[in-house]
Design a protein around this motif. Structure first.
Motif, PDB file in Angstrom:
ATOM      1  N   GLU A   1       0.830  -1.209   0.000  1.00 48.07           N
ATOM      2  CA  GLU A   1       0.000   0.000   0.000  1.00 48.07           C
ATOM      3  C   GLU A   1       0.863   1.258   0.000  1.00 48.07           C
ATOM      4  OE1 GLU A   1      -2.528  -0.375   3.398  1.00 48.07           O
ATOM      5  OE2 GLU A   1      -3.681  -2.023   2.498  1.00 48.07           O
TER       6      GLU A   1
ATOM      7  N   SER B   1       2.726   1.568  -3.470  1.00 49.70           N
ATOM      8  CA  SER B   1       1.943   1.591  -4.708  1.00 49.70           C
ATOM      9  C   SER B   1       1.926   2.962  -5.362  1.00 49.70           C
ATOM     10  CB  SER B   1       0.521   1.104  -4.455  1.00 49.70           C
ATOM     11  OG  SER B   1      -0.162   2.009  -3.629  1.00 49.70           O
ATOM     12  N   GLY B   2       1.831   4.036  -4.601  1.00 48.91           N
ATOM     13  CA  GLY B   2       1.835   5.373  -5.181  1.00 48.91           C
ATOM     14  C   GLY B   2       3.206   5.822  -5.635  1.00 48.91           C
TER      15      GLY B   2
ATOM     16  N   THR C   1       6.934   3.948  -9.953  1.00 56.02           N
ATOM     17  CA  THR C   1       6.827   4.759 -11.162  1.00 56.02           C
ATOM     18  C   THR C   1       7.495   4.052 -12.324  1.00 56.02           C
ATOM     19  OG1 THR C   1       6.896   6.732  -9.783  1.00 56.02           O
ATOM     20  CG2 THR C   1       7.330   7.036 -12.118  1.00 56.02           C
TER      21      THR C   1
ATOM     22  N   ARG D   1       4.270  11.131 -12.706  1.00 55.46           N
ATOM     23  CA  ARG D   1       3.548  10.797 -11.473  1.00 55.46           C
ATOM     24  C   ARG D   1       2.337  11.705 -11.386  1.00 55.46           C
ATOM     25  NH1 ARG D   1       6.016   9.106  -6.623  1.00 55.46           N
ATOM     26  NH2 ARG D   1       3.985   9.454  -5.702  1.00 55.46           N
TER      27      ARG D   1
ATOM     28  N   ILE E   1      -0.518  12.980  -8.781  1.00 54.16           N
ATOM     29  CA  ILE E   1      -0.786  13.042  -7.349  1.00 54.16           C
ATOM     30  C   ILE E   1      -2.152  13.695  -7.153  1.00 54.16           C
ATOM     31  CG2 ILE E   1       0.005  13.969  -5.140  1.00 54.16           C
ATOM     32  CD1 ILE E   1       2.860  13.995  -6.528  1.00 54.16           C
TER      33      ILE E   1
END
Length: 168
Positions: free
Chosen positions: A27, A30-31, A34, A126, A128
């Protein structure tokens, strides 16, 4: 028999703990995970057809970041080492910050070989998500020591624009 039951219980606890820790790691990462898209050879980075011996770089890398929010603004910090400020392109939309960049491959030496290659090269982006609209015209960006810092003042109305990155 009691020892066997204790051992089984202990193994079950360990298994659940590992599962929870792995889920937590997935978790969190995951963000930040890239994808880097390799560039053509004339851009100093090999295309996807290069051999592993020629350029065994990763296609995925972690770009760690923080998103801080208070009543007035968002502050985004992304760790993007190895770039120059002109390699970064930032777009602000009403509910999204988009950071694009390009990390170029630089040959260490014409002799010898790499034993480990974990760095990714090429273009990346990315996205956001922002939980409130921001004043794109008042947003600022700076890049220092491999850290990109973007400050986005909040507003009631949505707008968008590209930012120029300042730096050393």
């Amino acid at each position: 028999m009691e020892k066997l039951t204790e051992l089984k219980h202990s193994l079950e606890e360990t298994w659940h703990s590992l599962g929870d820790d792995w889920r937590h790691l997935r978790e969190r990462a995951s963000g930040a995970l890239t994808r880097f898209t390799p560039l053509a050879k004339n851009n100093k980075a090999p295309a996807t057809t290069s051999t592993a011996a020629e350029f065994p770089s990763a296609n995925w890398a972690l770009l760690a970041g923080d998103l801080f929010e208070d009543n007035d603004k968002f502050v985004v910090r992304l760790e993007v080492p190895g770039l120059d400020k002109q390699d970064l392109d930032i777009e602000v939309r009403s509910d999204m910050l988009i950071v694009r960049g390009e990390k170029r491959y630089e040959q260490e030496s014409s002799s010898g070989q790499y034993r480990i290659r974990q760095c990714a090269f090429g273009s990346f982006h990315r996205s956001i998500p922002l939980t409130a609209p921001v004043l794109a015209d008042k947003a600022t960006a700076s890049y220092r020591n491999g850290v990109l810092r973007i400050e986005l003042p909040k507003t009631e109305q949505a707008s968008g624009r590209r930012l120029e990155v300042r730096g050393d």
